[in-house]
Structures are given as C-alpha cells and as structure tokens.
Scaffold this motif. Structure first.
Motif, short mmCIF file in Angstrom:
data_model
loop_
_atom_site.label_atom_id
_atom_site.label_comp_id
_atom_site.label_asym_id
_atom_site.label_seq_id
_atom_site.Cartn_x
_atom_site.Cartn_y
_atom_site.Cartn_z
N GLU A 270 0.86 -1.19 0.00
CA GLU A 270 0.00 0.00 0.00
C GLU A 270 0.90 1.24 0.00
O GLU A 270 1.84 1.33 0.78
N HIS A 271 0.56 2.20 -0.86
CA HIS A 271 1.48 3.30 -1.16
C HIS A 271 0.90 4.63 -0.68
O HIS A 271 -0.23 4.96 -0.98
N THR A 272 1.71 5.36 0.07
CA THR A 272 1.25 6.48 0.87
C THR A 272 1.63 7.83 0.26
O THR A 272 2.79 8.06 -0.08
N LEU A 273 0.65 8.72 0.16
CA LEU A 273 0.88 10.09 -0.31
C LEU A 273 1.12 11.02 0.87
O LEU A 273 0.40 10.98 1.87
N VAL A 274 2.15 11.86 0.74
CA VAL A 274 2.48 12.85 1.77
C VAL A 274 2.51 14.22 1.12
O VAL A 274 3.11 14.40 0.05
N GLU A 275 1.87 15.19 1.76
CA GLU A 275 1.95 16.59 1.33
C GLU A 275 3.01 17.29 2.17
O GLU A 275 2.96 17.26 3.40
N ILE A 276 3.97 17.93 1.50
CA ILE A 276 5.05 18.61 2.20
C ILE A 276 4.74 20.10 2.16
O ILE A 276 5.20 20.85 1.29
N GLY A 277 3.93 20.52 3.12
CA GLY A 277 3.35 21.85 3.10
C GLY A 277 4.35 22.99 3.06
O GLY A 277 4.10 24.01 2.41
N ARG A 278 5.48 22.82 3.70
CA ARG A 278 6.43 23.93 3.75
C ARG A 278 7.07 24.20 2.39
O ARG A 278 7.66 25.27 2.19
N ASN A 279 6.96 23.27 1.45
CA ASN A 279 7.50 23.47 0.11
C ASN A 279 6.46 23.97 -0.89
O ASN A 279 6.79 24.20 -2.06
N ILE A 280 5.22 24.14 -0.44
CA ILE A 280 4.15 24.54 -1.35
C ILE A 280 3.91 26.04 -1.23
O ILE A 280 3.49 26.51 -0.17
N PRO A 281 4.17 26.83 -2.27
CA PRO A 281 3.87 28.27 -2.22
C PRO A 281 2.39 28.50 -1.96
O PRO A 281 1.55 27.73 -2.42
N ALA A 282 2.08 29.55 -1.23
CA ALA A 282 0.68 29.84 -0.89
C ALA A 282 -0.18 29.95 -2.15
O ALA A 282 -1.32 29.48 -2.17
N ALA A 283 0.39 30.52 -3.21
CA ALA A 283 -0.38 30.70 -4.43
C ALA A 283 -0.70 29.38 -5.13
O ALA A 283 -1.62 29.32 -5.95
N ASP A 284 0.06 28.32 -4.81
CA ASP A 284 -0.14 27.03 -5.47
C ASP A 284 -0.82 25.99 -4.59
O ASP A 284 -1.02 24.85 -5.01
N ARG A 285 -1.16 26.35 -3.37
CA ARG A 285 -1.72 25.36 -2.45
C ARG A 285 -3.01 24.74 -2.98
O ARG A 285 -3.20 23.53 -2.91
N LYS A 286 -3.89 25.56 -3.52
CA LYS A 286 -5.14 25.03 -4.05
C LYS A 286 -4.88 24.05 -5.18
O LYS A 286 -5.53 23.00 -5.27
N LEU A 287 -3.93 24.36 -6.05
CA LEU A 287 -3.59 23.50 -7.18
C LEU A 287 -3.03 22.16 -6.69
O LEU A 287 -3.46 21.09 -7.13
N VAL A 288 -2.07 22.20 -5.78
CA VAL A 288 -1.43 20.98 -5.30
C VAL A 288 -2.43 20.10 -4.56
O VAL A 288 -2.47 18.87 -4.75
N GLU A 289 -3.26 20.70 -3.75
CA GLU A 289 -4.27 19.92 -3.03
C GLU A 289 -5.32 19.35 -3.98
O GLU A 289 -5.82 18.23 -3.76
N ALA A 290 -5.63 20.07 -5.04
CA ALA A 290 -6.58 19.54 -6.03
C ALA A 290 -6.00 18.30 -6.70
O ALA A 290 -6.72 17.30 -6.91
N PHE A 291 -4.72 18.33 -7.03
CA PHE A 291 -4.11 17.15 -7.63
C PHE A 291 -4.05 16.00 -6.63
O PHE A 291 -4.32 14.83 -6.99
#
Length: 356
Positions: A270-291
C-alpha cells in the motif's frame, strides 16, 4: 551605354552617392523592430490579458515503479480537468527512485511538494524529522493510501526451476534477485511478504524458515525494485521478487520475457501520499491539493489500474488475478511494529547475521 539605360557610372569628382529611399530618422527602424519584437516575446506571458500565461507546476517525488502511471496516465487526466475548470496549463515536475532514496532526498531538502512513497514507514521518517506533521497523511482519503499491488515472483520462461511459491525459493541452487532493503521500500514489502506467507500457514517458525531460505539464495541486490528488475532482465538469477504492477503492462504487450508466479499467500503493498506543506507556495496550495485529491477519483483510480496498480476500491479490481490469501501490513500491527519485529528482529539481526 544605350540611351535608355538607367545605370549611372560615377565619374571622378562626383559627389558620393546618397540613399534617398528612406528618410534619415527611419534608417535604424528595422533594428528597433527586431529589438522590440524580442522584448515583447520575452514579456508577453506576463502582460495583462495575455492568453499564453506561463505553466504552473507541481513537484512530485515518487518510488521507482510509479513513473509511467503518473507521467503518462494519471497526470495528463488531471491536466485536462484543470485546464477545463480553470483555463490554466499545469505541468508535473517529477523524480523517481527507491522509496528510501526519495525519503533521504526530501530529508536533505529537495523541493518536493508531494511524495508518493512505497511504504508508510518512510512517511513516518519525514514526520520524525519535522518535515511533515505526524500522521498528517492519514487525514487524506483512505488514510493516504493511493493504490495497491501484490508481491509476486518473476521466473524464466516456462518456469524451468518449478517455482510455485515463496517456499520453493529456498531450494538448493535457486538464484534470487532482490531489491535492497536499505534503499528500497519494495524490498521491505518483500521481506514481510516472505515471512508473512510462512506465518499465515504455520506460525512464526514457518515464517522464519521461508525468509531464511529466500535470503540464503539471494545473489544480487539493487537500490530499487525497478533496478532489480533490470538486473533480472540482464540475465542475473532464476527468480525475482517484485511488485505485480511492474510486470503486468509488459506481459499484456508481449514484451515480458518471463513468467509471473502468484504465491498462494502474499502481501498487498500500500502506497502512501504525503503533502510537504512547507514546500508549497501559498499561491499554489489550491492546485497541489486539487491534484492530491484527484488521485482518489474514479478517473485516476482507473488510470492506475490501466498501468497495473490495484485500486483502493476492491470492487474495481475484478480484472486482476485472484490471490488465494492476500494480507495487509495492518495484519501485523502496521509498519512500525512490522519493521521492529520482522525486518529488524528476524531479517536483520538473525538471518543476515547467519549469512555472513
């Protein structure tokens, strides 16, 4: 010269010929046009109302066998959806390697915004280092598990060594290619698959016996599951323990010069997705979370299945080969416990010491 000739020969003493085709102020105009054109080309994507806005990007690091599924199937599907919904073009910047290698790269500071790891244990390492909040991935759908694939045995065409199960790999003279547990998440899954197959049929002693037999016959190791397969395809060994996903597409296309053996009992990785929030620019957060959320949609799950991964929704897996007794890491208390009691206590401290 004839009387009607328009060619005039300059005689000594004549004044120098002058170009009267353009006024003086316009003679440098072609050069200015070129400069202005280049400048406009350079700044055009940033001009208000420009249709050719620069592509936005998502940076993803993943374990070795994900490349084709994400780059050729899943992400293009998301790309089309995002374009239809927002009018924006988005690109994926990706890097793939052994799950342990990817984890170490993130610990060293690569700018990954998302990481799709082979095992949750690597996500825990990122949490222990303060890269991500503890267990943050479990707030995602399915506790962060994106897809699954069982561990199988790849053998030479016609299966000349008669390998039918993990237990057969301990026979004298069998040569096994295996990913390296120090760098490969797949190798850690394989260890639990080997031990677990014995445990579920005869308890801890049977688990240790099968695991010992396999590792007694390992003749080559590689940094990732994909690299181990390359070794096998280059002629090393009689058998390879690997992810089902990594060989299905080649079997369907006729490119697989080997046979797949499905053990009676094996683990579903089973393969786990991790979001590395400190590397995500505020302007791109919606895009990255959508993906990230897109990965659990029917569309994405079907793309994963098209590339050989089993869906986290069991009802979508009817086309895959049935396994008699599949098991999960949760059957052994999760990865933290399995790492301590199986990988470290049995494989590392007992079996590997015996083989030295």
């Amino acid at each position: 010269m004839g009387e009607g000739s328009r060619i005039r020969t300059r005689r000594e003493g004549d004044s120098p010929a002058r170009d009267t085709s353009f006024p003086r102020w316009a003679r440098g105009f072609p050069f200015l046009v070129v400069v202005a054109t280049l400048f406009l080309y350079a700044v055009w994507p940033w001009l208000p109302g420009s249709k050719a806005a620069p592509a936005r990007t998502i940076v993803l690091y993943g374990f070795s066998i994900l490349g084709e599924a994400l780059n050729e199937g899943v992400f293009p599907a998301f790309q089309r959806r995002w374009k239809a919904e927002t009018g924006e073009h988005v690109e994926l910047v990706s890097s793939y390697g052994g799950s342990g290698t990817v984890t170490n790269q993130i610990l060293l500071g690569v700018p990954a915004e998302l990481a799709l790891l082979s095992l949750e244990l690597d996500a825990m390492k990122l949490a222990d280092a303060g890269i991500v909040p503890a267990a943050s991935w479990r707030s995602l759908p399915k506790n962060g598990i994106v897809n699954r694939t069982p561990f199988v045995i790849l053998v030479r065409p016609g299966n000349p060594r008669g390998i039918r199960d993990f237990e057969d790999l301990g026979a004298s003279g069998i040569r096994i290619v295996h990913p390296d547990p120090l760098t490969s998440g797949g190798a850690n899954w394989a260890i639990v698959a080997e031990w677990g197959a014995g445990f579920r049929s005869g308890g801890a002693d049977a688990g240790r016996r099968i695991l010992s037999g396999v590792w007694r016959n390992v003749v080559a190791q590689a940094a990732s599951a994909r690299a181990a397969r390359t070794q096998f395809e280059n002629g090393f060994g009689d058998a390879l323990i690997t992810y089902e996903q990594d060989v299905l597409r080649d079997r369907e296309s006729g490119r697989l010069l080997a046979d797949i053996v499905y053990p009676r009992r094996t683990i579903l990785s089973e393969h786990t997705l991790v979001e590395i929030g400190r590397n995500i620019p505020a302007a791109d957060r919606k895009l990255v979370e959508a993906f990230a959320n897109f990965l659990w949609t029917d569309e994405a799950q079907d793309e994963f299945a098209r590339y050989g991964f089993r869906s986290v929704r069991e009802e979508r897996n009817g086309a895959f080969t049935r396994i008699e007794d599949p098991f999960l890491i949760s059957d052994f208390g999760g990865w933290k416990r399995a790492k301590k009691e199986i990988v470290d206590a049995v494989w590392k401290k007992e079996i590997m010491k015996e083989s030295r």
